[in-house]
Motif scaffolding. Structure first.
Motif, PDB file in Angstrom:
ATOM      1  N   MET A   1       0.847  -1.191   0.000  1.00 13.11           N
ATOM      2  CA  MET A   1       0.000   0.000   0.000  1.00 13.11           C
ATOM      3  C   MET A   1       0.880   1.237   0.000  1.00 13.11           C
ATOM      4  N   ILE A   2       0.461   2.236  -0.752  1.00 16.02           N
ATOM      5  CA  ILE A   2       1.190   3.503  -0.790  1.00 16.02           C
ATOM      6  C   ILE A   2       0.406   4.543  -0.009  1.00 16.02           C
ATOM      7  N   ALA A   3       1.071   5.170   0.951  1.00 19.45           N
ATOM      8  CA  ALA A   3       0.476   6.273   1.704  1.00 19.45           C
ATOM      9  C   ALA A   3       1.362   7.494   1.555  1.00 19.45           C
ATOM     10  N   SER A  39       2.459  14.358  -6.208  1.00 17.41           N
ATOM     11  CA  SER A  39       2.823  13.097  -5.554  1.00 17.41           C
ATOM     12  C   SER A  39       2.664  11.923  -6.512  1.00 17.41           C
ATOM     13  N   LEU A  40       1.580  11.903  -7.260  1.00 19.72           N
ATOM     14  CA  LEU A  40       1.354  10.806  -8.200  1.00 19.72           C
ATOM     15  C   LEU A  40       2.453  10.763  -9.258  1.00 19.72           C
ATOM     16  N   GLN A  47      -2.728   6.230  -8.576  1.00 21.56           N
ATOM     17  CA  GLN A  47      -3.575   6.242  -7.380  1.00 21.56           C
ATOM     18  C   GLN A  47      -2.760   5.846  -6.153  1.00 21.56           C
ATOM     19  N   VAL A  48      -3.036   6.503  -5.028  1.00 22.22           N
ATOM     20  CA  VAL A  48      -2.464   6.080  -3.747  1.00 22.22           C
ATOM     21  C   VAL A  48      -3.590   5.520  -2.888  1.00 22.22           C
ATOM     22  N   GLY A  76     -10.562   9.354  -8.320  1.00 19.59           N
ATOM     23  CA  GLY A  76      -9.817   8.101  -8.386  1.00 19.59           C
ATOM     24  C   GLY A  76      -8.328   8.251  -8.120  1.00 19.59           C
ATOM     25  N   LYS A  77      -7.898   9.405  -7.616  1.00 16.97           N
ATOM     26  CA  LYS A  77      -6.472   9.618  -7.351  1.00 16.97           C
ATOM     27  C   LYS A  77      -6.057   9.058  -5.988  1.00 16.97           C
TER      28      LYS A  77
END
Length: 245
Positions: A1-3, A39-40, A47-48, A76-77
């Motif tokens: 998972m990306i945070a 960030s993306l 998406q994160v 949806g980002k």
């Protein structure tokens, strides 16, 4: 998972001790909208899983910031949104706009403030609590016996709890963690993290690490089981001397 996070901006990118940036909150909607796109791009993804507000900007209504962040979910980002270093009232205000999935706060045997209100609220509403600095900025590991042992440009040199008189008094906390760890055949880090795991199923500590060995040690803390007596002993450790900041 990306945070990842938004809500801070650099005032002097290399202006702090040791080259660390000096930052301030920025919760303006246009800032957070630009931040998720940036960030993306940097992360190389579209998406994160978790996008968090690093700090609430006291000069911008939280509802405006959170509303702009909710737009990223609709687009949806980001899949979920989280808050950081907030009180219950701020969580409620955000929830009225969009669900709060996580709250990130400093929480450890070194800093237990969130147990009073934030932790019970998160447990009641199914919000994940992400304790940062769960090892007391390394202090709970028993690595420091005096202020002089901190590296020259270490940011902890600016924190009240690491000043010499306070640090000396706080050694009792580190010693208490080590006593429980030794009895269990665990490391102090594993004992401290196990205490956090025992606070409830929604508590997910996020320790930092610099080596694969420490990463493996931290992960295996989930297998350490503390007895009621162990928990009582750790709960009974003295409060730290000195403010957080």
């Amino acid at each position: 998972m990306i945070a990842t996070k938004a809500g801070l901006e650099a005032v002097e990118p290399t202006g702090g001790p040791g080259g660390s940036p000096l930052v301030r909150p920025n919760g303006r909607p246009e800032h957070v909208r630009a931040a998720i796109d940036a960030s993306l791009r940097r992360l190389g993804t579209d998406q994160v899983e978790l996008w968090q507000l690093h700090r609430v900007d006291p000069e911008v209504p939280l509802e405006e910031t959170w509303g702009a962040m909710a737009e990223a979910v609709t687009a949806g980002k980001a899949r979920h949104l989280g808050l950081s270093e907030v009180g219950v009232d701020q969580i409620r205000r955000a929830q009225a706009i969009h669900p709060v999935t996580t709250v990130q706060s400093e929480f450890s045997l070194w800093t237990r403030d969130v147990r009073a209100e934030v932790l019970p609220y998160c447990q009641e509403h199914g919000i994940g609590l992400l304790p940062y600095s769960p090892l007391g900025r390394g202090f709970l590991l028993g690595r420091f016996g005096s202020f002089d042992e901190l590296p020259e440009h270490d940011q902890r040199r600016r924190l009240p709890r690491f000043q010499q008189d306070n640090l000396r008094a706080n050694l009792r906390i580190a010693a208490g963690v080590r006593a429980v760890a030794d009895r269990l055949g665990a490391t102090p880090a594993q004992a401290a993290l196990a205490w956090l795991h025992a606070q409830g199923p929604y508590v997910v500590p996020i320790p930092g690490t610099k080596t694969p060995k420490y990463l493996a040690d931290n992960v295996s803390s989930a297998e350490v089981r503390l007895s009621a007596a162990d928990l009582a002993e750790l709960d009974g450790l003295p409060a730290p001397v000195g403010a957080r900041y």
